[in-house]
Design an enzyme around this catalytic site. Structure first.
Site, PDB file in Angstrom:
ATOM      1  N   ASN A 212      21.631 -34.340  59.441  1.00  0.00           N
ATOM      2  CA  ASN A 212      21.640 -32.880  59.449  1.00  0.00           C
ATOM      3  C   ASN A 212      20.550 -32.373  58.511  1.00  0.00           C
ATOM      4  O   ASN A 212      19.797 -33.164  57.937  1.00  0.00           O
ATOM      5  CB  ASN A 212      23.022 -32.348  59.048  1.00  0.00           C
ATOM      6  CG  ASN A 212      23.475 -32.892  57.711  1.00  0.00           C
ATOM      7  OD1 ASN A 212      22.843 -32.660  56.687  1.00  0.00           O
ATOM      8  ND2 ASN A 212      24.574 -33.648  57.716  1.00  0.00           N
ATOM      9  N   ASP A 281      30.304 -35.702  60.850  1.00  0.00           N
ATOM     10  CA  ASP A 281      31.673 -35.830  61.347  1.00  0.00           C
ATOM     11  C   ASP A 281      31.835 -37.052  62.250  1.00  0.00           C
ATOM     12  O   ASP A 281      32.929 -37.609  62.356  1.00  0.00           O
ATOM     13  CB  ASP A 281      32.062 -34.571  62.127  1.00  0.00           C
ATOM     14  CG  ASP A 281      32.180 -33.360  61.224  1.00  0.00           C
ATOM     15  OD1 ASP A 281      32.607 -33.521  60.060  1.00  0.00           O
ATOM     16  OD2 ASP A 281      31.823 -32.243  61.670  1.00  0.00           O
ATOM     17  N   LYS A 291      15.454 -51.934  68.391  1.00  0.00           N
ATOM     18  CA  LYS A 291      15.094 -50.636  68.947  1.00  0.00           C
ATOM     19  C   LYS A 291      15.453 -50.554  70.423  1.00  0.00           C
ATOM     20  O   LYS A 291      15.097 -51.436  71.217  1.00  0.00           O
ATOM     21  CB  LYS A 291      13.597 -50.387  68.764  1.00  0.00           C
ATOM     22  CG  LYS A 291      13.142 -49.050  69.315  1.00  0.00           C
ATOM     23  CD  LYS A 291      11.632 -48.865  69.160  1.00  0.00           C
ATOM     24  CE  LYS A 291      11.180 -47.559  69.800  1.00  0.00           C
ATOM     25  NZ  LYS A 291       9.719 -47.384  69.710  1.00  0.00           N
ATOM     26  N   PRO A 307      35.289 -41.123  58.602  1.00  0.00           N
ATOM     27  CA  PRO A 307      36.410 -40.790  57.714  1.00  0.00           C
ATOM     28  C   PRO A 307      36.201 -39.415  57.088  1.00  0.00           C
ATOM     29  O   PRO A 307      35.075 -39.010  56.823  1.00  0.00           O
ATOM     30  CB  PRO A 307      36.361 -41.900  56.659  1.00  0.00           C
ATOM     31  CG  PRO A 307      34.966 -42.424  56.691  1.00  0.00           C
ATOM     32  CD  PRO A 307      34.529 -42.293  58.125  1.00  0.00           C
ATOM     33  N   ASP A 308      37.287 -38.700  56.868  1.00  0.00           N
ATOM     34  CA  ASP A 308      37.249 -37.392  56.224  1.00  0.00           C
ATOM     35  C   ASP A 308      37.456 -37.615  54.723  1.00  0.00           C
ATOM     36  O   ASP A 308      38.588 -37.746  54.251  1.00  0.00           O
ATOM     37  CB  ASP A 308      38.340 -36.489  56.792  1.00  0.00           C
ATOM     38  CG  ASP A 308      38.201 -35.046  56.359  1.00  0.00           C
ATOM     39  OD1 ASP A 308      37.781 -34.827  55.197  1.00  0.00           O
ATOM     40  OD2 ASP A 308      38.507 -34.147  57.151  1.00  0.00           O
ATOM     41  N   ILE A 309      36.368 -37.670  53.988  1.00  0.00           N
ATOM     42  CA  ILE A 309      36.431 -38.047  52.574  1.00  0.00           C
ATOM     43  C   ILE A 309      37.227 -37.027  51.773  1.00  0.00           C
ATOM     44  O   ILE A 309      38.065 -37.383  50.930  1.00  0.00           O
ATOM     45  CB  ILE A 309      35.020 -38.212  51.994  1.00  0.00           C
ATOM     46  CG1 ILE A 309      34.213 -39.222  52.820  1.00  0.00           C
ATOM     47  CG2 ILE A 309      35.090 -38.676  50.536  1.00  0.00           C
ATOM     48  CD1 ILE A 309      32.741 -39.297  52.439  1.00  0.00           C
ATOM     49  N   PHE A 333      33.129 -28.049  49.997  1.00  0.00           N
ATOM     50  CA  PHE A 333      32.176 -27.070  50.520  1.00  0.00           C
ATOM     51  C   PHE A 333      32.408 -26.896  52.010  1.00  0.00           C
ATOM     52  O   PHE A 333      32.761 -27.858  52.711  1.00  0.00           O
ATOM     53  CB  PHE A 333      30.737 -27.532  50.275  1.00  0.00           C
ATOM     54  CG  PHE A 333      30.183 -27.115  48.937  1.00  0.00           C
ATOM     55  CD1 PHE A 333      29.162 -26.176  48.850  1.00  0.00           C
ATOM     56  CD2 PHE A 333      30.688 -27.650  47.776  1.00  0.00           C
ATOM     57  CE1 PHE A 333      28.659 -25.780  47.622  1.00  0.00           C
ATOM     58  CE2 PHE A 333      30.192 -27.276  46.536  1.00  0.00           C
ATOM     59  CZ  PHE A 333      29.174 -26.332  46.464  1.00  0.00           C
ATOM     60  N   LYS A 347      40.284 -25.033  55.900  1.00  0.00           N
ATOM     61  CA  LYS A 347      39.828 -26.297  55.299  1.00  0.00           C
ATOM     62  C   LYS A 347      40.472 -26.506  53.936  1.00  0.00           C
ATOM     63  O   LYS A 347      40.876 -27.625  53.590  1.00  0.00           O
ATOM     64  CB  LYS A 347      38.297 -26.271  55.173  1.00  0.00           C
ATOM     65  CG  LYS A 347      37.685 -27.580  54.732  1.00  0.00           C
ATOM     66  CD  LYS A 347      36.154 -27.502  54.818  1.00  0.00           C
ATOM     67  CE  LYS A 347      35.527 -28.853  54.488  1.00  0.00           C
ATOM     68  NZ  LYS A 347      34.046 -28.811  54.636  1.00  0.00           N
ATOM     69  N   LYS A 351      42.839 -29.853  53.674  1.00  0.00           N
ATOM     70  CA  LYS A 351      42.266 -30.956  52.905  1.00  0.00           C
ATOM     71  C   LYS A 351      42.779 -31.026  51.468  1.00  0.00           C
ATOM     72  O   LYS A 351      42.345 -31.851  50.686  1.00  0.00           O
ATOM     73  CB  LYS A 351      40.742 -30.874  52.961  1.00  0.00           C
ATOM     74  CG  LYS A 351      40.259 -30.858  54.416  1.00  0.00           C
ATOM     75  CD  LYS A 351      38.833 -31.254  54.604  1.00  0.00           C
ATOM     76  CE  LYS A 351      38.488 -31.269  56.087  1.00  0.00           C
ATOM     77  NZ  LYS A 351      37.122 -31.724  56.366  1.00  0.00           N
TER      78      LYS A 351
END
Length: 421
Positions: A212, A281, A291, A307-309, A333, A347, A351
């Site tokens: 990103n 995600d 390649k 994984p959702d840390i 964040f 969130k 979380k």
């Protein structure tokens, strides 16, 4: 007269560059602020300024030779190292940076600094091309990863005739850094802070990946601000546009899986965790070993969840006794493009973190890569604080104010009213 450094012993190492003449002004400033200054010089430094000059200014003998033991009851370089509240090298040549980074000890300065246990502040000075050389960059980063603080060189006319970065910082700037380290407010002293920054890299094959636009600047600003407040900072750093700040422990990672491992293994020792990284995600279900070649057919890429840390941290705390009673204090964040408040509050609840810092990354001055940010902070009671457009460092300071209030009260900071000003 205010003498903020009264009672402090500063060990000043001077090395062999033309900027050594500025060490006289530095000594004078420090003595004037009440410090006890012990100067030591390399042989190269004595070619630019005499030991007598620094002896006159500090009112102490100047050490130039590790074998020149004047007092049989002590070993001088060990005695000086043990007595220091802070060690400073100004100017520091490329040669001295290399010695310190690699543990060499062949003169009075390097030998003494190898025995030092006090904090170390380095002010480098050299030719612009030397400062940018990969070996010097590597040595600076190595020292910074060990917790060494740097006052970076300035840009201007150099003695060699070049114009560029490499000129020793002005003595007053170095003094300011010294005062901040020794007597500045340290509300996070003794606290362990873990900050994540940058984007993660999820490999498709050896030359392609998913990522990103995160620059890491917000996380870097938080790490710097926490460092300056006295915290021991670990920066878990993914893909970023710039070099991480000095004076923090840097753990480089690529993928979300690597970031998860780096964060979770440090969780039990952390007092504060700030998850500013933009973690992917999803990741490719399979990573090609070589390649992938282009074909005439379309390509379908199968992705699986990462994984959702942040969620794992919240669940880890819950198992240990509940978020409000168990450290670390956790700040997440939320980079959003629509319905910022709705997504941020959702969130925050899902979380199980203490605060959520939300921003609309499509807004001018708030997106990835910008030097500024526009954020809204939410706590368990809803809106904690809405900040206008400001520098990311200023945003970082306010986030830490709220975090300190939450840590001090041993409960989530809901409305920001307890914040340390």
């Amino acid at each position: 007269m205010n003498k903020p450094l009264a009672g402090k012993t500063i060990l000043l190492g001077v090395t062999g560059g033309i900027a050594a003449y500025k060490s006289a002004t530095l000594c004078s400033r420090l003595v004037g602020l009440g410090a006890e200054v012990r100067a030591m010089m390399t042989q190269g430094a004595t070619q630019f300024i005499t030991p007598l000059t620094l002896q006159t200014l500090t009112r102490h003998p100047v050490a130039t030779d590790v074998f020149d033991e004047r007092d049989a009851s002590i070993v001088q370089h060990i005695d000086w190292a043990d007595s220091a509240d802070l060690a400073v090298v100004a100017p520091a040549t490329a040669n001295m940076l290399s010695k310190l980074a690699n543990g060499l000890a062949d003169d009075m300065v390097s030998t003494t600094l190898l025995a030092i246990t006090a904090p170390l502040l380095i002010a480098p000075a050299m030719n612009v091309h030397m400062w940018e050389h990969p070996a010097v960059v590597e040595n600076v980063n190595k020292l910074a990863s060990r917790g060494v603080t740097f006052v970076e060189p300035g840009t201007g006319q150099l003695a060699c005739g070049y114009v560029g970065k490499g000129r020793l910082a002005e003595p007053d700037e170095i003094v300011e850094a010294i005062v901040a380290m020794l007597v500045g407010p340290k509300p996070l002293a003794g606290k362990n802070v873990v900050v994540t920054a940058g984007g993660t890299v999820e490999r498709i094959d050896p030359v392609r990946y998913i990522t990103n636009d995160s620059s890491g600047k917000m996380g870097f600003a938080i790490a710097e601000a926490a460092r300056d407040r006295g915290a021991s900072v670990t920066l878990v750093c993914g893909k970023t546009d710039e070099a991480p700040p000095h004076g923090v422990r840097v753990v480089k990672v690529d993928s979300a899986l690597e970031m998860r491992e780096a964060v979770m293994e440090r969780l039990s020792e952390a007092d504060l965790v700030i998850k500013a990284a933009a973690v992917a995600d999803y990741r490719p279900a399979r990573q090609a070993a070589s390649k992938m070649k282009k074909t005439a057919e379309s390509l379908t890429l199968e992705l699986v969840p990462n994984p959702d840390i942040l969620l794992e941290i919240g669940e880890w705390r819950e198992v240990r006794g509940g978020a409000a009673a168990t450290k670390p204090f956790v700040i997440g964040f939320a980079a959003e493009t629509t319905d910022v408040e709705k997504h941020a509050l959702d969130k925050l609840k899902r979380k199980k973190c203490d605060l959520i810092v939300a921003n609309d990354v499509t807004a001018e001055g708030a997106g990835f890569g910008s030097d500024t940010n526009i954020v809204t902070v939410y706590g368990s009671q809803g809106l904690a604080e809405k900040l206008p457009r400001m520098s990311k460092r200023a945003v970082a300071e306010r986030i830490l104010d709220l975090a300190q209030a939450g840590i001090a009260s041993n409960r989530p900071s809901g409305d920001g009213s307890e914040a340390i000003k």
